[in-house]
Design a protein around this motif. Structure first.
Motif, PDB file in Angstrom:
ATOM      1  N   LEU A  86       0.812  -1.210   0.000  1.00  0.00           N
ATOM      2  CA  LEU A  86       0.000   0.000   0.000  1.00  0.00           C
ATOM      3  C   LEU A  86       0.845   1.259   0.000  1.00  0.00           C
ATOM      4  O   LEU A  86       0.499   2.251  -0.631  1.00  0.00           O
ATOM      5  N   SER A  87       1.970   1.241   0.711  1.00  0.00           N
ATOM      6  CA  SER A  87       2.826   2.426   0.714  1.00  0.00           C
ATOM      7  C   SER A  87       3.365   2.694  -0.687  1.00  0.00           C
ATOM      8  O   SER A  87       3.537   3.849  -1.096  1.00  0.00           O
ATOM      9  N   MET A  88       3.621   1.622  -1.434  1.00  0.00           N
ATOM     10  CA  MET A  88       4.056   1.766  -2.822  1.00  0.00           C
ATOM     11  C   MET A  88       2.959   2.408  -3.656  1.00  0.00           C
ATOM     12  O   MET A  88       3.211   3.321  -4.449  1.00  0.00           O
ATOM     13  N   VAL A  89       1.725   1.960  -3.465  1.00  0.00           N
ATOM     14  CA  VAL A  89       0.597   2.527  -4.202  1.00  0.00           C
ATOM     15  C   VAL A  89       0.486   4.020  -3.935  1.00  0.00           C
ATOM     16  O   VAL A  89       0.340   4.834  -4.854  1.00  0.00           O
ATOM     17  N   ALA A  90       0.561   4.397  -2.665  1.00  0.00           N
ATOM     18  CA  ALA A  90       0.409   5.803  -2.299  1.00  0.00           C
ATOM     19  C   ALA A  90       1.482   6.671  -2.952  1.00  0.00           C
ATOM     20  O   ALA A  90       1.194   7.740  -3.487  1.00  0.00           O
ATOM     21  N   ARG A  91       2.715   6.205  -2.945  1.00  0.00           N
ATOM     22  CA  ARG A  91       3.815   6.986  -3.529  1.00  0.00           C
ATOM     23  C   ARG A  91       3.665   7.111  -5.039  1.00  0.00           C
ATOM     24  O   ARG A  91       3.900   8.170  -5.622  1.00  0.00           O
ATOM     25  N   ILE A  92       3.262   6.026  -5.680  1.00  0.00           N
ATOM     26  CA  ILE A  92       3.112   6.021  -7.132  1.00  0.00           C
ATOM     27  C   ILE A  92       1.990   6.955  -7.575  1.00  0.00           C
ATOM     28  O   ILE A  92       2.150   7.747  -8.508  1.00  0.00           O
ATOM     29  N   LEU A  93       0.851   6.877  -6.903  1.00  0.00           N
ATOM     30  CA  LEU A  93      -0.274   7.719  -7.287  1.00  0.00           C
ATOM     31  C   LEU A  93      -0.013   9.182  -6.959  1.00  0.00           C
ATOM     32  O   LEU A  93      -0.409  10.071  -7.700  1.00  0.00           O
ATOM     33  N   ALA A  94       0.662   9.426  -5.833  1.00  0.00           N
ATOM     34  CA  ALA A  94       1.017  10.804  -5.496  1.00  0.00           C
ATOM     35  C   ALA A  94       1.971  11.388  -6.525  1.00  0.00           C
ATOM     36  O   ALA A  94       1.976  12.605  -6.764  1.00  0.00           O
ATOM     37  N   ALA A  95       2.780  10.528  -7.154  1.00  0.00           N
ATOM     38  CA  ALA A  95       3.711  10.992  -8.189  1.00  0.00           C
ATOM     39  C   ALA A  95       3.016  11.285  -9.509  1.00  0.00           C
ATOM     40  O   ALA A  95       3.620  11.840 -10.415  1.00  0.00           O
ATOM     41  N   GLY A  96       1.727  10.892  -9.623  1.00  0.00           N
ATOM     42  CA  GLY A  96       0.960  11.247 -10.814  1.00  0.00           C
ATOM     43  C   GLY A  96       0.746  10.149 -11.823  1.00  0.00           C
ATOM     44  O   GLY A  96       0.341  10.433 -12.960  1.00  0.00           O
ATOM     45  N   ALA A  97       0.986   8.884 -11.453  1.00  0.00           N
ATOM     46  CA  ALA A  97       0.793   7.788 -12.409  1.00  0.00           C
ATOM     47  C   ALA A  97      -0.629   7.797 -12.953  1.00  0.00           C
ATOM     48  O   ALA A  97      -1.584   8.107 -12.252  1.00  0.00           O
ATOM     49  N   HIS A  98      -0.760   7.453 -14.230  1.00  0.00           N
ATOM     50  CA  HIS A  98      -2.074   7.428 -14.876  1.00  0.00           C
ATOM     51  C   HIS A  98      -2.845   6.152 -14.555  1.00  0.00           C
ATOM     52  O   HIS A  98      -4.056   6.096 -14.757  1.00  0.00           O
ATOM     53  N   GLY A  99      -2.145   5.127 -14.080  1.00  0.00           N
ATOM     54  CA  GLY A  99      -2.822   3.883 -13.752  1.00  0.00           C
ATOM     55  C   GLY A  99      -1.972   2.990 -12.886  1.00  0.00           C
ATOM     56  O   GLY A  99      -0.743   3.131 -12.825  1.00  0.00           O
TER      57      GLY A  99
END
Length: 216
Positions: A86-99
């Protein structure tokens, strides 16, 4: 004839790459090449293209930095994650990933996600490993398992009818669940009216670490 979707795969796992190549050969609207983060920073993908990124690269181990660099270079980024962290998900989405897509999805889900992003949308398919964890985070209202499933399928780029088919429920039942989701968000002071509103709210939930299912 469908528009061609160019995908650049940035991945260390050779077996996974071979599987993606075999899948792409069965999809007439998809063209796939392999690459690296550095190669993609100076490259442009023709047509409706995107980068499919492994967040745990040996040569480039910072997934949030890789996502941000690729987006700044003009690429759309879909992260395929095998860790369900989950921490990986949060960092990735906060960085602006489209999916974001966990690897416990099948190739049909990958195809849906790729096409949703290529058509200008976003797609967050977190997967059962994360959905089964307790929420416990402030902000997001508690959603039942079915409410969560309908929400995540819908914002991943599927129509409500397609989401209902995937979940094995009727469109009317899916519509009822979606209405409940919107009502719960509004009651929590988070108004969501359109599909874009929902997608942005899911992205914010995940970035805050609260995009998992809670409730009975």
């Amino acid at each position: 004839m469908k528009d061609l979707i160019d995908i650049a795969v940035i991945e260390d796992n050779r077996m996974f790459i071979d599987g993606l190549r075999a899948w792409a050969q069965t999809e007439p609207d998809i063209r796939l090449v392999t690459s690296s983060v550095d190669e993609m920073l100076g490259a442009a993908i023709d047509g409706h293209g995107l980068v499919l990124l492994n967040p745990a690269l040996r040569a480039d181990p910072d997934p949030a930095l890789n996502v941000r660099r690729l987006i700044d270079a003009g690429h759309h980024v879909l992260v395929i994650d095998g860790s369900a962290d989950l921490s990986m998900v949060a960092r990735i989405l906060a960085a602006g990933a489209h999916g974001y897509l966990t690897r416990d999805h099948d190739m049909a889900a990958l195809g849906d996600t790729v096409r949703a992003i290529a058509s200008g949308g976003t797609a967050w398919s977190i997967g059962p490993a994360l959905a089964a964890e307790p929420d416990g985070s402030p902000g997001r209202p508690p959603l039942s398992e079915r409410e969560h499933d309908v929400l995540m399928a819908y914002v991943s780029g599927l129509t409500l009818e397609a989401a209902a088919r995937r979940l094995g429920i009727s469109p009317e039942t899916a519509k009822t669940y979606l209405k409940r989701v919107k009502a719960k968000y509004r009651e929590a002071g988070l108004p969501v009216y359109t599909k874009l509103d929902l997608a942005e709210q899911v992205r914010a939930d995940c970035a805050a670490g609260s995009c998992r299912r809670a409730g009975p």
